[in-house]
Scaffold this active site. Structure first.
Site, PDB file in Angstrom:
ATOM      1  CG  ASP A 201      -1.809   1.186   1.309  1.00  0.00           C
ATOM      2  OD1 ASP A 201      -1.658   2.101   0.474  1.00  0.00           O
ATOM      3  OD2 ASP A 201      -2.664   1.232   2.222  1.00  0.00           O
ATOM      4  CB  CYS A 365      -9.123   5.154   8.046  1.00  0.00           C
ATOM      5  SG  CYS A 365     -10.393   6.282   7.504  1.00  0.00           S
TER       6      CYS A 365
HETATM    7  N1  PMP Z   1      -4.111   3.310   2.569  1.00  0.00           N
HETATM    8  C1  PMP Z   1      -3.531   4.361   3.161  1.00  0.00           C
HETATM    9  C2  PMP Z   1      -2.223   4.179   3.876  1.00  0.00           C
HETATM   10  C3  PMP Z   1      -4.140   5.616   3.109  1.00  0.00           C
HETATM   11  O1  PMP Z   1      -3.557   6.654   3.700  1.00  0.00           O
HETATM   12  C4  PMP Z   1      -5.382   5.748   2.442  1.00  0.00           C
HETATM   13  C5  PMP Z   1      -6.097   7.085   2.411  1.00  0.00           C
HETATM   14  N2  PMP Z   1      -6.055   7.793   3.601  1.00  0.00           N
HETATM   15  C6  PMP Z   1      -5.920   4.612   1.824  1.00  0.00           C
HETATM   16  C7  PMP Z   1      -5.272   3.420   1.909  1.00  0.00           C
HETATM   17  C8  PMP Z   1      -7.219   4.714   1.076  1.00  0.00           C
HETATM   18  O2  PMP Z   1      -7.100   5.618   0.032  1.00  0.00           O
HETATM   19  P1  PMP Z   1      -8.398   6.170  -0.749  1.00  0.00           P
HETATM   20  O3  PMP Z   1      -9.365   6.593   0.286  1.00  0.00           O
HETATM   21  O4  PMP Z   1      -7.849   7.295  -1.551  1.00  0.00           O
HETATM   22  O5  PMP Z   1      -8.875   5.031  -1.590  1.00  0.00           O
END
Ligand code: PMP
Length: 407
Positions: A201, A365
Protein backbone atom coordinates in the site's frame (compact mmCIF):
# COMPACT_ATOMS: atom_id res chain seq x y z
CA UNK A 1 1.37 36.98 1.55
CA UNK A 2 4.16 37.31 4.16
CA UNK A 3 7.59 36.52 2.70
CA UNK A 4 8.18 33.65 5.13
CA UNK A 5 5.28 31.73 3.63
CA UNK A 6 6.78 31.90 0.19
CA UNK A 7 8.20 28.84 -1.42
CA UNK A 8 9.21 28.27 -5.06
CA UNK A 9 6.52 25.62 -5.66
CA UNK A 10 3.77 27.21 -3.61
CA UNK A 11 2.51 29.63 -6.19
CA UNK A 12 1.66 26.66 -8.46
CA UNK A 13 -1.27 25.88 -6.13
CA UNK A 14 -4.06 28.48 -6.39
CA UNK A 15 -5.83 27.39 -3.19
CA UNK A 16 -2.73 28.29 -1.16
CA UNK A 17 -3.17 31.93 -2.11
CA UNK A 18 -6.57 32.02 -0.47
CA UNK A 19 -6.85 33.55 3.00
CA UNK A 20 -8.76 31.71 5.72
CA UNK A 21 -9.84 33.53 8.84
CA UNK A 22 -7.89 36.58 7.61
CA UNK A 23 -4.61 34.65 7.37
CA UNK A 24 -2.90 32.64 4.65
CA UNK A 25 -4.19 29.07 4.56
CA UNK A 26 -1.89 26.65 6.39
CA UNK A 27 -2.78 23.23 5.06
CA UNK A 28 -1.22 20.43 7.08
CA UNK A 29 -3.61 17.59 6.22
CA UNK A 30 -1.79 16.34 3.16
CA UNK A 31 -2.00 12.70 4.20
CA UNK A 32 -5.77 13.01 3.73
CA UNK A 33 -5.49 14.68 0.34
CA UNK A 34 -3.12 17.04 -1.41
CA UNK A 35 -3.93 20.35 -3.05
CA UNK A 36 -3.87 20.58 -6.85
CA UNK A 37 -1.48 22.64 -8.95
CA UNK A 38 -2.90 24.86 -11.69
CA UNK A 39 -1.50 22.51 -14.36
CA UNK A 40 -3.74 19.69 -13.11
CA UNK A 41 -6.79 21.96 -13.00
CA UNK A 42 -5.96 23.19 -16.52
CA UNK A 43 -5.45 19.66 -17.90
CA UNK A 44 -8.96 18.68 -16.77
CA UNK A 45 -10.66 21.79 -18.14
CA UNK A 46 -8.63 21.57 -21.37
CA UNK A 47 -9.85 18.01 -21.84
CA UNK A 48 -13.49 19.02 -21.36
CA UNK A 49 -13.11 22.12 -23.53
CA UNK A 50 -11.32 20.47 -26.46
CA UNK A 51 -11.03 16.66 -26.39
CA UNK A 52 -14.01 15.22 -24.57
CA UNK A 53 -15.36 11.93 -25.97
CA UNK A 54 -15.56 8.40 -24.61
CA UNK A 55 -12.37 6.32 -24.82
CA UNK A 56 -11.58 3.04 -26.61
CA UNK A 57 -14.84 3.15 -28.55
CA UNK A 58 -15.09 5.76 -31.27
CA UNK A 59 -13.45 5.55 -34.67
CA UNK A 60 -13.92 9.31 -35.01
CA UNK A 61 -10.91 11.50 -34.32
CA UNK A 62 -12.27 13.20 -31.18
CA UNK A 63 -12.58 9.84 -29.44
CA UNK A 64 -9.11 8.94 -30.62
CA UNK A 65 -7.73 12.18 -29.14
CA UNK A 66 -9.44 11.44 -25.86
CA UNK A 67 -8.15 7.86 -25.86
CA UNK A 68 -4.61 9.01 -26.61
CA UNK A 69 -4.61 11.52 -23.77
CA UNK A 70 -6.06 8.91 -21.39
CA UNK A 71 -3.58 6.21 -22.41
CA UNK A 72 -0.65 8.63 -22.16
CA UNK A 73 -1.25 8.69 -18.42
CA UNK A 74 -0.85 4.91 -18.27
CA UNK A 75 2.59 5.28 -19.84
CA UNK A 76 3.42 8.17 -17.47
CA UNK A 77 2.47 6.02 -14.46
CA UNK A 78 4.45 3.07 -15.84
CA UNK A 79 7.50 5.26 -16.21
CA UNK A 80 7.00 6.97 -12.81
CA UNK A 81 7.05 3.66 -10.91
CA UNK A 82 9.26 1.88 -13.46
CA UNK A 83 6.84 -0.95 -14.24
CA UNK A 84 7.93 -3.28 -17.04
CA UNK A 85 4.85 -2.78 -19.21
CA UNK A 86 1.66 -0.72 -19.45
CA UNK A 87 -0.24 -4.03 -19.22
CA UNK A 88 0.72 -3.94 -15.53
CA UNK A 89 -0.98 -0.58 -14.86
CA UNK A 90 -4.69 -0.82 -14.05
CA UNK A 91 -6.69 2.37 -13.45
CA UNK A 92 -9.05 2.28 -10.48
CA UNK A 93 -10.86 4.93 -8.49
CA UNK A 94 -8.30 4.86 -5.70
CA UNK A 95 -6.13 2.75 -3.41
CA UNK A 96 -9.27 1.39 -1.76
CA UNK A 97 -10.62 -0.01 -5.01
CA UNK A 98 -7.18 -1.32 -6.00
CA UNK A 99 -6.93 -3.34 -2.77
CA UNK A 100 -10.53 -4.56 -3.07
CA UNK A 101 -9.76 -5.68 -6.61
CA UNK A 102 -6.77 -7.77 -5.54
CA UNK A 103 -8.43 -9.16 -2.39
CA UNK A 104 -11.51 -10.32 -4.21
CA UNK A 105 -9.97 -11.40 -7.51
CA UNK A 106 -6.70 -12.94 -6.30
CA UNK A 107 -8.49 -14.22 -3.21
CA UNK A 108 -11.25 -15.81 -5.27
CA UNK A 109 -8.69 -17.55 -7.43
CA UNK A 110 -6.05 -18.49 -4.83
CA UNK A 111 -7.46 -18.69 -1.29
CA UNK A 112 -8.85 -21.85 0.28
CA UNK A 113 -10.15 -22.96 3.69
CA UNK A 114 -7.45 -22.55 6.36
CA UNK A 115 -5.12 -20.36 4.26
CA UNK A 116 -3.40 -17.49 6.01
CA UNK A 117 -3.06 -13.80 5.11
CA UNK A 118 -0.51 -11.53 6.82
CA UNK A 119 -1.33 -7.85 7.56
CA UNK A 120 0.20 -5.41 10.04
CA UNK A 121 -1.41 -3.61 12.96
CA UNK A 122 -0.77 -0.23 11.33
CA UNK A 123 -2.91 -0.81 8.23
CA UNK A 124 -5.51 1.69 7.04
CA UNK A 125 -9.02 0.17 7.14
CA UNK A 126 -8.81 -0.03 3.34
CA UNK A 127 -6.09 -2.65 3.77
CA UNK A 128 -7.92 -4.60 6.47
CA UNK A 129 -11.58 -4.95 5.57
CA UNK A 130 -11.20 -6.28 1.99
CA UNK A 131 -9.02 -9.08 3.41
CA UNK A 132 -11.48 -9.74 6.24
CA UNK A 133 -14.29 -10.07 3.71
CA UNK A 134 -12.49 -12.58 1.50
CA UNK A 135 -11.13 -14.41 4.56
CA UNK A 136 -14.67 -14.81 5.87
CA UNK A 137 -15.92 -16.03 2.50
CA UNK A 138 -13.09 -18.54 2.00
CA UNK A 139 -12.47 -19.56 5.64
CA UNK A 140 -8.99 -18.00 5.84
CA UNK A 141 -7.10 -16.74 8.88
CA UNK A 142 -5.61 -13.23 9.20
CA UNK A 143 -2.36 -12.85 11.13
CA UNK A 144 -1.44 -9.36 12.30
CA UNK A 145 2.19 -8.27 12.67
CA UNK A 146 2.66 -6.16 15.80
CA UNK A 147 4.83 -3.06 16.26
CA UNK A 148 6.82 -1.72 19.17
CA UNK A 149 5.79 1.45 21.01
CA UNK A 150 7.85 3.63 18.66
CA UNK A 151 6.04 2.22 15.63
CA UNK A 152 8.75 -0.19 14.46
CA UNK A 153 7.44 -3.33 12.77
CA UNK A 154 8.28 -6.54 14.64
CA UNK A 155 10.22 -8.33 11.90
CA UNK A 156 10.90 -11.43 14.02
CA UNK A 157 7.17 -12.02 14.48
CA UNK A 158 6.60 -11.26 10.78
CA UNK A 159 9.17 -13.93 9.80
CA UNK A 160 7.72 -16.42 12.28
CA UNK A 161 4.23 -16.12 10.73
CA UNK A 162 5.14 -17.81 7.44
CA UNK A 163 4.23 -21.45 6.98
CA UNK A 164 2.84 -23.68 4.22
CA UNK A 165 -0.63 -22.13 4.68
CA UNK A 166 0.52 -18.51 4.10
CA UNK A 167 -0.97 -17.27 0.84
CA UNK A 168 -0.59 -13.50 0.86
CA UNK A 169 0.95 -10.47 2.57
CA UNK A 170 -0.57 -7.00 2.31
CA UNK A 171 1.35 -4.22 3.98
CA UNK A 172 1.51 -0.46 4.16
CA UNK A 173 4.85 1.15 3.20
CA UNK A 174 4.33 4.41 5.14
CA UNK A 175 1.64 4.61 7.83
CA UNK A 176 -0.94 7.33 7.22
CA UNK A 177 -1.67 7.51 10.94
CA UNK A 178 1.84 7.84 12.42
CA UNK A 179 4.07 8.35 9.38
CA UNK A 180 6.42 5.46 10.19
CA UNK A 181 8.08 3.85 7.16
CA UNK A 182 8.27 0.07 7.13
CA UNK A 183 11.45 -1.63 5.84
CA UNK A 184 9.52 -2.55 2.74
CA UNK A 185 12.29 -4.08 0.67
CA UNK A 186 13.20 -6.43 3.49
CA UNK A 187 9.53 -7.34 4.02
CA UNK A 188 9.17 -8.14 0.31
CA UNK A 189 12.30 -10.31 0.39
CA UNK A 190 11.03 -12.21 3.42
CA UNK A 191 7.67 -12.85 1.72
CA UNK A 192 9.39 -14.03 -1.47
CA UNK A 193 11.82 -16.28 0.43
CA UNK A 194 8.64 -18.00 1.57
CA UNK A 195 7.12 -18.00 -1.95
CA UNK A 196 4.32 -15.68 -0.85
CA UNK A 197 3.13 -12.73 -2.98
CA UNK A 198 2.97 -9.29 -1.39
CA UNK A 199 0.90 -6.15 -2.00
CA UNK A 200 2.35 -2.79 -0.99
CA UNK A 201 0.00 0.00 0.00
CA UNK A 202 1.95 2.99 -1.33
CA UNK A 203 -0.80 5.55 -0.62
CA UNK A 204 1.57 7.55 1.60
CA UNK A 205 4.78 6.76 -0.28
CA UNK A 206 4.06 7.62 -3.90
CA UNK A 207 4.15 11.39 -3.23
CA UNK A 208 7.10 11.33 -0.81
CA UNK A 209 9.55 8.64 -1.95
CA UNK A 210 11.17 7.40 -5.12
CA UNK A 211 9.38 4.23 -6.26
CA UNK A 212 10.78 1.56 -8.55
CA UNK A 213 8.54 -1.51 -8.61
CA UNK A 214 11.05 -3.63 -10.52
CA UNK A 215 13.73 -2.90 -7.96
CA UNK A 216 11.31 -3.50 -5.06
CA UNK A 217 10.08 -6.66 -6.79
CA UNK A 218 6.66 -6.28 -5.11
CA UNK A 219 3.84 -8.28 -6.70
CA UNK A 220 1.22 -5.54 -6.37
CA UNK A 221 1.41 -1.86 -5.44
CA UNK A 222 -1.49 0.55 -5.02
CA UNK A 223 -2.00 4.28 -4.67
CA UNK A 224 -4.59 7.05 -5.07
CA UNK A 225 -4.29 9.96 -7.49
CA UNK A 226 -5.58 12.54 -5.01
CA UNK A 227 -2.61 11.99 -2.68
CA UNK A 228 -0.16 12.82 -5.46
CA UNK A 229 -1.55 16.26 -6.41
CA UNK A 230 -3.97 14.64 -8.88
CA UNK A 231 -7.77 14.36 -8.98
CA UNK A 232 -9.85 12.33 -6.55
CA UNK A 233 -11.58 9.29 -7.99
CA UNK A 234 -8.38 8.14 -9.68
CA UNK A 235 -6.05 5.39 -8.58
CA UNK A 236 -3.63 2.79 -9.73
CA UNK A 237 -3.11 -0.90 -9.26
CA UNK A 238 0.29 -2.10 -10.36
CA UNK A 239 0.48 -5.88 -10.63
CA UNK A 240 3.00 -8.27 -12.12
CA UNK A 241 1.65 -9.36 -15.48
CA UNK A 242 1.86 -13.10 -14.77
CA UNK A 243 -0.36 -12.63 -11.68
CA UNK A 244 -2.86 -10.24 -13.30
CA UNK A 245 -3.12 -12.66 -16.25
CA UNK A 246 -4.48 -15.49 -14.14
CA UNK A 247 -6.76 -13.39 -11.92
CA UNK A 248 -10.47 -13.32 -12.80
CA UNK A 249 -12.11 -9.93 -13.60
CA UNK A 250 -13.20 -7.89 -10.60
CA UNK A 251 -16.12 -6.15 -12.28
CA UNK A 252 -17.70 -6.91 -15.62
CA UNK A 253 -19.38 -4.84 -18.33
CA UNK A 254 -18.36 -2.75 -21.31
CA UNK A 255 -14.75 -2.24 -22.41
CA UNK A 256 -13.40 -5.38 -20.70
CA UNK A 257 -14.47 -8.03 -23.22
CA UNK A 258 -13.32 -9.67 -26.43
CA UNK A 259 -16.62 -11.29 -27.36
CA UNK A 260 -19.99 -11.62 -25.70
CA UNK A 261 -22.73 -14.12 -26.48
CA UNK A 262 -25.51 -15.17 -24.14
CA UNK A 263 -23.71 -18.50 -23.79
CA UNK A 264 -20.22 -17.21 -23.03
CA UNK A 265 -18.05 -14.08 -22.70
CA UNK A 266 -14.32 -13.90 -23.35
CA UNK A 267 -12.39 -11.14 -21.63
CA UNK A 268 -10.11 -8.46 -23.03
CA UNK A 269 -6.35 -8.54 -22.56
CA UNK A 270 -4.62 -6.66 -19.74
CA UNK A 271 -5.17 -4.07 -18.47
CA UNK A 272 -8.69 -3.70 -19.98
CA UNK A 273 -9.81 -6.96 -18.31
CA UNK A 274 -9.87 -5.02 -15.02
CA UNK A 275 -11.34 -1.77 -16.31
CA UNK A 276 -15.06 -2.38 -16.84
CA UNK A 277 -17.20 0.59 -17.89
CA UNK A 278 -16.36 4.17 -18.78
CA UNK A 279 -13.32 5.18 -16.72
CA UNK A 280 -12.61 8.50 -15.02
CA UNK A 281 -11.20 9.90 -18.27
CA UNK A 282 -10.61 13.51 -17.24
CA UNK A 283 -9.37 12.35 -13.83
CA UNK A 284 -6.75 10.11 -15.40
CA UNK A 285 -5.68 12.94 -17.69
CA UNK A 286 -5.34 15.15 -14.59
CA UNK A 287 -3.29 12.40 -12.95
CA UNK A 288 -0.98 12.44 -15.95
CA UNK A 289 -0.54 16.20 -15.47
CA UNK A 290 0.26 15.71 -11.78
CA UNK A 291 2.97 13.17 -12.64
CA UNK A 292 4.44 15.59 -15.20
CA UNK A 293 4.37 18.26 -12.51
CA UNK A 294 6.24 16.10 -9.99
CA UNK A 295 8.76 15.04 -12.62
CA UNK A 296 9.27 18.72 -13.45
CA UNK A 297 10.36 19.39 -9.87
CA UNK A 298 12.08 16.07 -9.35
CA UNK A 299 11.16 13.60 -6.63
CA UNK A 300 14.70 13.86 -5.17
CA UNK A 301 14.21 17.56 -4.38
CA UNK A 302 10.78 16.84 -2.92
CA UNK A 303 12.25 14.15 -0.65
CA UNK A 304 15.01 16.51 0.55
CA UNK A 305 12.56 19.34 1.22
CA UNK A 306 10.17 17.08 3.15
CA UNK A 307 12.99 15.54 5.20
CA UNK A 308 13.90 19.06 6.28
CA UNK A 309 10.27 19.73 7.24
CA UNK A 310 10.20 16.57 9.36
CA UNK A 311 13.34 17.70 11.23
CA UNK A 312 11.75 21.07 11.95
CA UNK A 313 8.52 19.48 13.15
CA UNK A 314 10.18 16.90 15.38
CA UNK A 315 12.44 19.45 17.04
CA UNK A 316 9.56 21.84 17.63
CA UNK A 317 7.17 19.21 19.00
CA UNK A 318 9.83 17.60 21.18
CA UNK A 319 10.59 20.97 22.76
CA UNK A 320 7.16 20.89 24.47
CA UNK A 321 6.68 18.26 27.16
CA UNK A 322 2.87 18.54 26.95
CA UNK A 323 2.97 17.10 23.42
CA UNK A 324 3.50 13.38 23.08
CA UNK A 325 4.39 11.92 19.67
CA UNK A 326 2.93 8.51 18.89
CA UNK A 327 5.06 6.18 16.82
CA UNK A 328 8.24 8.04 16.02
CA UNK A 329 11.31 5.93 15.23
CA UNK A 330 13.27 8.29 12.99
CA UNK A 331 11.95 6.75 9.77
CA UNK A 332 8.80 8.88 9.65
CA UNK A 333 7.82 10.25 6.27
CA UNK A 334 5.93 13.55 6.14
CA UNK A 335 3.37 12.74 8.86
CA UNK A 336 3.42 12.91 12.67
CA UNK A 337 0.72 12.00 15.16
CA UNK A 338 0.63 13.42 18.64
CA UNK A 339 -1.55 13.96 21.66
CA UNK A 340 -1.70 16.96 24.00
CA UNK A 341 -2.03 16.45 27.73
CA UNK A 342 -5.60 17.13 28.83
CA UNK A 343 -6.86 18.45 25.47
CA UNK A 344 -8.95 16.46 22.99
CA UNK A 345 -7.60 16.32 19.40
CA UNK A 346 -10.95 17.60 18.08
CA UNK A 347 -10.68 20.72 20.26
CA UNK A 348 -7.15 21.31 18.98
CA UNK A 349 -8.21 20.99 15.34
CA UNK A 350 -11.26 23.25 15.84
CA UNK A 351 -9.22 26.00 17.51
CA UNK A 352 -6.50 25.80 14.84
CA UNK A 353 -9.20 26.03 12.17
CA UNK A 354 -10.13 29.44 13.54
CA UNK A 355 -6.56 30.53 12.75
CA UNK A 356 -6.74 29.18 9.18
CA UNK A 357 -4.70 26.06 10.05
CA UNK A 358 -5.97 22.68 8.84
CA UNK A 359 -4.78 19.63 10.73
CA UNK A 360 -6.38 16.21 11.11
CA UNK A 361 -7.94 14.96 14.34
CA UNK A 362 -9.36 11.47 14.58
CA UNK A 363 -8.57 7.78 14.25
CA UNK A 364 -7.12 8.15 10.74
CA UNK A 365 -9.03 5.05 9.56
CA UNK A 366 -6.69 2.97 11.71
CA UNK A 367 -8.79 1.70 14.65
CA UNK A 368 -6.47 -1.25 15.46
CA UNK A 369 -3.48 1.11 15.66
CA UNK A 370 -5.41 3.50 17.94
CA UNK A 371 -6.34 0.51 20.14
CA UNK A 372 -2.64 -0.42 20.31
CA UNK A 373 -1.78 3.10 21.52
CA UNK A 374 -4.83 3.09 23.85
CA UNK A 375 -6.25 6.30 22.40
CA UNK A 376 -9.44 6.94 20.44
CA UNK A 377 -7.89 9.66 18.32
CA UNK A 378 -4.75 11.72 17.75
CA UNK A 379 -3.81 15.01 16.14
CA UNK A 380 -1.84 14.59 12.92
CA UNK A 381 0.17 17.05 10.87
CA UNK A 382 1.25 15.96 7.41
CA UNK A 383 3.34 17.72 4.80
CA UNK A 384 3.54 18.15 1.05
CA UNK A 385 6.02 19.68 -1.35
CA UNK A 386 4.51 23.15 -0.83
CA UNK A 387 4.66 23.04 2.99
CA UNK A 388 7.02 25.59 4.55
CA UNK A 389 9.06 25.46 7.75
CA UNK A 390 7.30 28.60 8.95
CA UNK A 391 3.89 27.01 8.59
CA UNK A 392 4.97 24.13 10.81
CA UNK A 393 6.50 26.45 13.40
CA UNK A 394 3.39 28.63 13.41
CA UNK A 395 1.15 25.62 13.88
CA UNK A 396 3.24 24.27 16.76
CA UNK A 397 3.41 27.72 18.40
CA UNK A 398 -0.38 27.79 18.25
CA UNK A 399 -0.40 24.41 20.02
CA UNK A 400 1.47 26.00 22.90
CA UNK A 401 -1.19 28.74 23.12
CA UNK A 402 -3.95 26.12 23.09
CA UNK A 403 -2.26 24.21 25.91
CA UNK A 404 -1.91 27.42 27.91
CA UNK A 405 -5.63 28.14 27.33
CA UNK A 406 -6.74 24.72 28.60
CA UNK A 407 -4.41 24.53 31.57
N1 PMP B 1 -4.11 3.31 2.57
C1 PMP B 1 -3.53 4.36 3.16
C2 PMP B 1 -2.22 4.18 3.88
C3 PMP B 1 -4.14 5.62 3.11
O1 PMP B 1 -3.56 6.65 3.70
C4 PMP B 1 -5.38 5.75 2.44
C5 PMP B 1 -6.10 7.08 2.41
N2 PMP B 1 -6.05 7.79 3.60
C6 PMP B 1 -5.92 4.61 1.82
C7 PMP B 1 -5.27 3.42 1.91
C8 PMP B 1 -7.22 4.71 1.08
O2 PMP B 1 -7.10 5.62 0.03
P1 PMP B 1 -8.40 6.17 -0.75
O3 PMP B 1 -9.36 6.59 0.29
O4 PMP B 1 -7.85 7.29 -1.55
O5 PMP B 1 -8.87 5.03 -1.59
Amino acid sequence: MPAHFQHPWRSDFPILNIEREGAPLIYLDNAATTQKPQVVIDAISHHYATNNANVHRGVYSLSQLSTEAFEQTREKVRCFINARSITEIVFTKGATESINLVASSFGEYMFHQGDEIILTIMEHHANIIPWQQIAEKKGCIIKVVPISENGTLDLDTYKSYFNSKTKFVSMVWVSNAIGVENPIKECIEIAHNNNVPILIDASQSIQHLHINVQDLDCDFLVFSGHKIYGPSGTGVLYGKERLLEVMPPYQTGGDMIKKVTFEKTTFADLPSKFEAGTPNIEGCIGLGASIDYINGIGIKDIVLHEQGLMKTAIEAIQSYDFLQILGYNGSNVSALSFTMKGVHPHDIASILDKKGICIRAGHHCAHPLMQFYKVSSTSRISFALYTTHDEIIQCIDELASIYALFS
